[in-house]
Design an enzyme around this catalytic site. Structure first.
Site, short mmCIF file in Angstrom:
data_model
loop_
_atom_site.label_atom_id
_atom_site.label_comp_id
_atom_site.label_asym_id
_atom_site.label_seq_id
_atom_site.Cartn_x
_atom_site.Cartn_y
_atom_site.Cartn_z
CB CYS A 94 -0.90 -0.02 1.23
SG CYS A 94 -1.72 1.55 1.58
CD GLU A 95 0.14 5.32 -4.09
OE1 GLU A 95 -0.63 6.28 -4.24
OE2 GLU A 95 0.91 4.91 -4.99
CG HIS A 96 -2.50 5.69 0.85
ND1 HIS A 96 -3.82 5.33 0.61
CD2 HIS A 96 -2.16 6.53 -0.16
CE1 HIS A 96 -4.25 5.95 -0.48
NE2 HIS A 96 -3.27 6.67 -0.97
CG HIS A 97 -1.03 3.11 5.73
ND1 HIS A 97 -2.15 3.01 4.95
CD2 HIS A 97 -1.33 4.01 6.71
CE1 HIS A 97 -3.10 3.80 5.42
NE2 HIS A 97 -2.63 4.43 6.48
CD GLN A 137 -8.05 -4.69 -4.05
OE1 GLN A 137 -7.60 -4.80 -2.92
NE2 GLN A 137 -9.18 -5.27 -4.42
CG HIS A 165 -5.86 -3.59 1.53
ND1 HIS A 165 -5.23 -2.70 0.68
CD2 HIS A 165 -6.69 -4.34 0.74
CE1 HIS A 165 -5.67 -2.88 -0.55
NE2 HIS A 165 -6.56 -3.87 -0.54
CB CYS A 167 -3.19 -0.03 5.78
SG CYS A 167 -4.18 -0.24 4.29
#
Length: 204
Positions: A94-97, A137, A165, A167
């Site tokens: 996940c590019e956010h976390h 995703q 996920h 996250c």
């Protein structure tokens, strides 16, 4: 394109500049700032292992996954039905976390009349190549169907992703067992309700 030519392209893409020593120092600094005992025997090499793991999980950044679709075979019939591979496992980040999300992909396409077909393993490599990078995703599914539509002669392409996920399950809401499901379609799967229903049923 021959296998040797594909290998040469792969080597060229993988020569992108990466500063592993700098990444290790920054990772160690991050851990130290958060209060981790970075000098303890058990954690002395943790920063380096963290960098190596993250580099491995995002190795797809340094390749063109669509290249796998360049090796094709003559069709067995002039008009072919849907070709699908289900339950392709993938691991992404996940590019956010920068936490992993893992799941399976169902991928299908309908070759245009008389068009060549691609080996089934190439569809799996396509999925895994796009997954191995900082991702969302929703973007992953669109990249998969776009690559099939752009690189192959098709009447349509479809992809269904199911993933858990970290996250969502390990932090924040801590919704253990929750999965995200996305469906991505192009061509006949977008315009023909019967074709779309056939794919959804196959991938259920």
């Amino acid at each position: 394109m021959t296998l040797d030519e594909l290998s040469a392209v792969d080597r060229e893409l993988r020569t992108g500049r990466r500063d592993f020593e700098g990444a290790w120092l920054h990772a160690r600094g991050l851990m130290d700032a958060l209060g981790f005992p970075v000098d303890s025997p058990g954690m002395a090499g943790t920063a380096r292992r963290l960098v190596q793991a993250l580099d491995e999980l995002t190795s797809g950044m340094h390749e063109d996954p669509g290249r796998h679709l360049l090796v094709t075979f003559p069709p067995e019939a002039e008009k072919q039905g849907m070709i699908a591979v289900t339950d392709i496992p993938f691991i992404s980040v996940c590019e956010h976390h920068l936490l992993p999300f893992t799941g399976t992909a169902d991928v299908a396409y309908v070759p245009a009349p008389g068009a060549p077909v691609v080996g089934l393993s190439k569809l799996a490599r396509l999925v895994q190549g796009y997954a191995a990078r900082p991702q969302l995703q929703e973007r992953l599914g669109e990249q998969i169907v776009s690559a099939i539509a752009d690189r192959l002669e098709t009447s349509g392409a479809a992809c269904r992703l199911r993933a858990e996920h970290a996250c969502l399950t390990l932090r924040g809401a801590r919704a253990a067992g929750a999965r995200m499901v996305t469906i991505h379609v192009k061509g006949v799967f977008e315009t023909d309700a019967e074709a779309r229903a056939e794919f959804v049923e196959l991938s259920s």
